[in-house]
Design an enzyme around this catalytic site. Structure first.
Site, PDB file in Angstrom:
ATOM      1  N   VAL A 188       1.194  -1.143   0.315  1.00  0.00           N
ATOM      2  CA  VAL A 188      -0.108  -0.239   0.137  1.00  0.00           C
ATOM      3  C   VAL A 188       0.942   1.053  -0.081  1.00  0.00           C
ATOM      4  O   VAL A 188       1.580   0.978   0.885  1.00  0.00           O
ATOM      5  CB  VAL A 188      -1.065  -0.146   0.849  1.00  0.00           C
ATOM      6  CG1 VAL A 188      -1.853   1.422   1.298  1.00  0.00           C
ATOM      7  CG2 VAL A 188      -1.930  -1.243   1.590  1.00  0.00           C
ATOM      8  N   CYS A 189       0.774   2.371  -0.936  1.00  0.00           N
ATOM      9  CA  CYS A 189       1.164   3.549  -1.011  1.00  0.00           C
ATOM     10  C   CYS A 189      -0.167   3.657  -1.173  1.00  0.00           C
ATOM     11  O   CYS A 189      -1.042   3.672  -1.228  1.00  0.00           O
ATOM     12  CB  CYS A 189       2.779   3.916  -2.242  1.00  0.00           C
ATOM     13  SG  CYS A 189       1.967   3.361  -4.256  1.00  0.00           S
ATOM     14  N   GLY A 190       0.099   5.607  -1.752  1.00  0.00           N
ATOM     15  CA  GLY A 190      -0.667   7.061  -1.359  1.00  0.00           C
ATOM     16  C   GLY A 190      -1.663   6.448  -3.124  1.00  0.00           C
ATOM     17  O   GLY A 190      -2.838   6.414  -2.464  1.00  0.00           O
ATOM     18  N   ALA A 203      -3.986   3.849  -0.849  1.00  0.00           N
ATOM     19  CA  ALA A 203      -4.990   4.379   0.521  1.00  0.00           C
ATOM     20  C   ALA A 203      -4.621   5.790   0.790  1.00  0.00           C
ATOM     21  O   ALA A 203      -6.248   5.936   1.281  1.00  0.00           O
ATOM     22  CB  ALA A 203      -3.832   4.713   1.400  1.00  0.00           C
TER      23      ALA A 203
END
Length: 151
Positions: free
Chosen positions: A64-66, A108
């Site tokens: 998960v990243c931005g 996210a």
């Protein structure tokens, strides 16, 4: 199933939610790094997790990243990895069933926690059929991977 879940500074919160959601059903390692420095860069985080999938430390992983894009691009640089960006349950199912993805990624800042949980569940509930219709496509992906990584 040994499952790695990791997020960078933008994805750590959702990664922790997913780890908590899945810990009763899977052997979960939540391996986020959000401290300052190169170890926290999403590229290096994705490399560590994807390398762990290749060496057998983990069976599958969720990154998960931005946006999910950075960790997806980074994980796919590791030879032998098939990582799929997923923001809906259908794509997560197909990542497993049609592409034999070992890793899914998500953003996210793109999806909420309940959808992220449903995506993770959809991915992890599916198993690639090595004799199925998509087996030839996955073999072709692996051949392309081998061609460029043999240089």
């Amino acid at each position: 199933m040994k499952l790695a879940i990791a997020g960078d500074s933008a994805g750590e919160g959702l990664a922790k939610v997913l780890a908590d959601h899945l810990k009763d059903r899977y052997d979960v390692s939540e391996v986020s790094r959000t401290d300052a420095g190169p170890d926290a860069f999403y590229a290096n985080l994705a490399d560590r997790v994807a390398s762990g999938v290749i060496d057998g430390t983990y069976d599958k992983a969720i990154l998960v990243c931005g946006t999910g894009i950075g960790v997806s691009i980074s994980a796919n640089k590791v030879p032998g990895i098939r990582a799929a960006l997923t923001h809906d349950t259908y794509s997560a199912e197909r990542a497993a069933l049609s592409n034999n993805a070992q890793i899914i990624t998500m953003g996210a800042r793109v999806i909420g926690t309940e959808l992220a949980k449903a995506i993770a569940d959809a991915f992890l509930a599916r198993t690639f059929d090595t004799n199925g219709r998509s087996a030839g496509n996955v073999q072709a992906i692996d051949e392309v991977d081998a061609k460029y990584n043999a240089r």
